[in-house]
Design a protein around this motif. Structure first.
Motif, PDB file in Angstrom:
ATOM      1  N   ILE A   8       2.540  -7.600  -3.494  1.00 35.72           N
ATOM      2  CA  ILE A   8       3.819  -6.948  -3.256  1.00 35.72           C
ATOM      3  C   ILE A   8       4.501  -7.580  -2.043  1.00 35.72           C
ATOM      4  O   ILE A   8       3.836  -8.172  -1.193  1.00 35.72           O
ATOM      5  CB  ILE A   8       3.657  -5.426  -3.034  1.00 35.72           C
ATOM      6  CG1 ILE A   8       2.730  -5.135  -1.850  1.00 35.72           C
ATOM      7  CG2 ILE A   8       3.162  -4.755  -4.310  1.00 35.72           C
ATOM      8  CD1 ILE A   8       2.635  -3.668  -1.468  1.00 35.72           C
ATOM      9  N   THR A  67       1.341   5.215   0.713  1.00 39.50           N
ATOM     10  CA  THR A  67       0.724   4.867   1.986  1.00 39.50           C
ATOM     11  C   THR A  67       0.594   6.136   2.822  1.00 39.50           C
ATOM     12  O   THR A  67       1.117   7.189   2.461  1.00 39.50           O
ATOM     13  CB  THR A  67       1.585   3.843   2.756  1.00 39.50           C
ATOM     14  OG1 THR A  67       2.859   4.445   3.054  1.00 39.50           O
ATOM     15  CG2 THR A  67       1.798   2.576   1.963  1.00 39.50           C
ATOM     16  N   PHE A 104      -2.897  -6.677  -6.819  1.00 43.23           N
ATOM     17  CA  PHE A 104      -1.446  -6.555  -6.943  1.00 43.23           C
ATOM     18  C   PHE A 104      -0.831  -7.215  -5.715  1.00 43.23           C
ATOM     19  O   PHE A 104      -1.224  -6.916  -4.594  1.00 43.23           O
ATOM     20  CB  PHE A 104      -1.025  -5.078  -6.974  1.00 43.23           C
ATOM     21  CG  PHE A 104      -1.769  -4.259  -7.984  1.00 43.23           C
ATOM     22  CD1 PHE A 104      -1.297  -4.124  -9.275  1.00 43.23           C
ATOM     23  CD2 PHE A 104      -2.953  -3.619  -7.639  1.00 43.23           C
ATOM     24  CE1 PHE A 104      -1.989  -3.360 -10.208  1.00 43.23           C
ATOM     25  CE2 PHE A 104      -3.650  -2.854  -8.558  1.00 43.23           C
ATOM     26  CZ  PHE A 104      -3.169  -2.732  -9.851  1.00 43.23           C
ATOM     27  N   LEU A 114      -2.949  -6.248  -2.592  1.00 42.73           N
ATOM     28  CA  LEU A 114      -3.603  -4.944  -2.724  1.00 42.73           C
ATOM     29  C   LEU A 114      -4.801  -5.109  -3.662  1.00 42.73           C
ATOM     30  O   LEU A 114      -4.636  -5.396  -4.850  1.00 42.73           O
ATOM     31  CB  LEU A 114      -2.640  -3.913  -3.311  1.00 42.73           C
ATOM     32  CG  LEU A 114      -1.291  -3.760  -2.601  1.00 42.73           C
ATOM     33  CD1 LEU A 114      -0.411  -2.772  -3.363  1.00 42.73           C
ATOM     34  CD2 LEU A 114      -1.482  -3.321  -1.165  1.00 42.73           C
ATOM     35  N   GLU A 174      -4.203   5.990 -11.387  1.00 41.77           N
ATOM     36  CA  GLU A 174      -4.097   5.792  -9.943  1.00 41.77           C
ATOM     37  C   GLU A 174      -5.270   4.954  -9.481  1.00 41.77           C
ATOM     38  O   GLU A 174      -6.411   5.202  -9.875  1.00 41.77           O
ATOM     39  CB  GLU A 174      -4.067   7.122  -9.199  1.00 41.77           C
ATOM     40  CG  GLU A 174      -2.758   7.859  -9.370  1.00 41.77           C
ATOM     41  CD  GLU A 174      -2.611   9.030  -8.416  1.00 41.77           C
ATOM     42  OE1 GLU A 174      -3.606   9.404  -7.748  1.00 41.77           O
ATOM     43  OE2 GLU A 174      -1.510   9.569  -8.340  1.00 41.77           O
ATOM     44  N   THR A 231       5.508   7.625  -0.599  1.00 41.65           N
ATOM     45  CA  THR A 231       5.476   6.897  -1.865  1.00 41.65           C
ATOM     46  C   THR A 231       6.767   6.116  -2.057  1.00 41.65           C
ATOM     47  O   THR A 231       7.856   6.636  -1.821  1.00 41.65           O
ATOM     48  CB  THR A 231       5.268   7.874  -3.045  1.00 41.65           C
ATOM     49  OG1 THR A 231       4.042   8.580  -2.835  1.00 41.65           O
ATOM     50  CG2 THR A 231       5.191   7.139  -4.366  1.00 41.65           C
ATOM     51  N   TYR A 290       5.657  -5.764  -8.499  1.00 42.56           N
ATOM     52  CA  TYR A 290       4.427  -6.446  -8.108  1.00 42.56           C
ATOM     53  C   TYR A 290       4.169  -7.629  -9.028  1.00 42.56           C
ATOM     54  O   TYR A 290       4.693  -7.704 -10.138  1.00 42.56           O
ATOM     55  CB  TYR A 290       3.224  -5.494  -8.111  1.00 42.56           C
ATOM     56  CG  TYR A 290       2.723  -5.135  -9.495  1.00 42.56           C
ATOM     57  CD1 TYR A 290       1.724  -5.882 -10.113  1.00 42.56           C
ATOM     58  CD2 TYR A 290       3.242  -4.046 -10.189  1.00 42.56           C
ATOM     59  CE1 TYR A 290       1.269  -5.560 -11.383  1.00 42.56           C
ATOM     60  CE2 TYR A 290       2.799  -3.714 -11.454  1.00 42.56           C
ATOM     61  CZ  TYR A 290       1.804  -4.480 -12.050  1.00 42.56           C
ATOM     62  OH  TYR A 290       1.367  -4.150 -13.306  1.00 42.56           O
ATOM     63  N   ILE A 324       0.187   3.082 -11.606  1.00 45.27           N
ATOM     64  CA  ILE A 324       0.860   2.298 -12.641  1.00 45.27           C
ATOM     65  C   ILE A 324       0.549   2.914 -13.997  1.00 45.27           C
ATOM     66  O   ILE A 324      -0.457   3.601 -14.156  1.00 45.27           O
ATOM     67  CB  ILE A 324       0.455   0.803 -12.641  1.00 45.27           C
ATOM     68  CG1 ILE A 324      -1.056   0.654 -12.760  1.00 45.27           C
ATOM     69  CG2 ILE A 324       0.967   0.087 -11.430  1.00 45.27           C
ATOM     70  CD1 ILE A 324      -1.502  -0.773 -12.983  1.00 45.27           C
ATOM     71  N   LEU A 384       5.191  -0.514  -9.726  1.00 49.14           N
ATOM     72  CA  LEU A 384       4.150   0.441  -9.369  1.00 49.14           C
ATOM     73  C   LEU A 384       4.705   1.415  -8.344  1.00 49.14           C
ATOM     74  O   LEU A 384       5.768   1.183  -7.764  1.00 49.14           O
ATOM     75  CB  LEU A 384       2.912  -0.275  -8.821  1.00 49.14           C
ATOM     76  CG  LEU A 384       3.071  -1.234  -7.628  1.00 49.14           C
ATOM     77  CD1 LEU A 384       3.212  -0.516  -6.296  1.00 49.14           C
ATOM     78  CD2 LEU A 384       1.886  -2.173  -7.568  1.00 49.14           C
ATOM     79  N   LEU A 396       3.575   2.876  -4.809  1.00 48.53           N
ATOM     80  CA  LEU A 396       2.635   2.682  -3.714  1.00 48.53           C
ATOM     81  C   LEU A 396       2.690   3.900  -2.803  1.00 48.53           C
ATOM     82  O   LEU A 396       3.767   4.269  -2.330  1.00 48.53           O
ATOM     83  CB  LEU A 396       2.993   1.430  -2.909  1.00 48.53           C
ATOM     84  CG  LEU A 396       2.154   1.202  -1.645  1.00 48.53           C
ATOM     85  CD1 LEU A 396       0.724   0.838  -2.008  1.00 48.53           C
ATOM     86  CD2 LEU A 396       2.790   0.112  -0.789  1.00 48.53           C
ATOM     87  N   VAL A 433      -2.223   3.039  -5.555  1.00 43.34           N
ATOM     88  CA  VAL A 433      -1.230   2.469  -6.454  1.00 43.34           C
ATOM     89  C   VAL A 433      -1.260   3.275  -7.744  1.00 43.34           C
ATOM     90  O   VAL A 433      -2.336   3.593  -8.259  1.00 43.34           O
ATOM     91  CB  VAL A 433      -1.571   0.988  -6.749  1.00 43.34           C
ATOM     92  CG1 VAL A 433      -0.835   0.481  -7.954  1.00 43.34           C
ATOM     93  CG2 VAL A 433      -1.284   0.128  -5.545  1.00 43.34           C
TER      94      VAL A 433
END
Length: 156
Positions: free
Chosen positions: A78, A54, A76, A153, A110, A64, A69, A105, A50, A52, A103
């Protein structure tokens, strides 16, 4: 799992592989962002990965990072293994400071998530999940000499 996945998982224990992995993270992030998550350096079908995003704890800017995961229901799991380095990755400190993240994927999907640091019994429960995906996490813990942070998550 196919032969490719098995080879990648075996190589994950090697120090040179971790060094290579750290080097290609920016390329992998770029590749995943440009292909909507359809392609990664390790191969889309090989391991669950994925992106991520933040919020930088100092800059306030989005940060990013591509991560493996383990699924846990809708959540999820991690790890902040940092490829077995002795320090925690910056993104894990970002999550501790601001646990709301996003996240990405499978292409355009999103998912807003909230991160919780897994501790105690919860950590004991989820650690085998991530090690099933990437057995080298146990090696990274030994190599780093630190407690590797594990986050769950949960979709918001």
């Amino acid at each position: 799992m196919g032969w490719y996945t098995n080879v990648i998982r075996l190589l994950g224990h090697r120090p040179w592989f971790a060094t290579l992995g750290r080097t290609v993270v920016p390329v992998d992030r770029w590749l995943q962002q440009r292909t909507g998550g359809r392609l990664t350096i390790i191969g889309r079908t090989a391991l669950p990965s994925l992106l991520l995003t933040t919020t930088g704890r100092k800059s306030g800017l989005p940060r990013t990072v591509p991560l493996l995961y383990a699924p846990d229901g809708d959540a999820f799991v991690i790890t902040a293994s940092n490829w077995g380095q002795q320090h925690h990755p910056a993104w894990s400190a970002n999550l501790l400071a601001a646990p709301d993240a996003v996240v990405a994927i499978s292409g355009d999907r999103e998912i807003p998530v909230r991160a919780v640091l897994a501790e105690g019994a919860e950590r004991e429960r989820v650690w085998p999940l991530v090690c099933k995906v990437w057995p080298a996490y146990d090696t990274y813990v030994e190599r780093s000499g630190r407690d590797v942070r594990v986050f769950v998550l949960t979709p918001r």
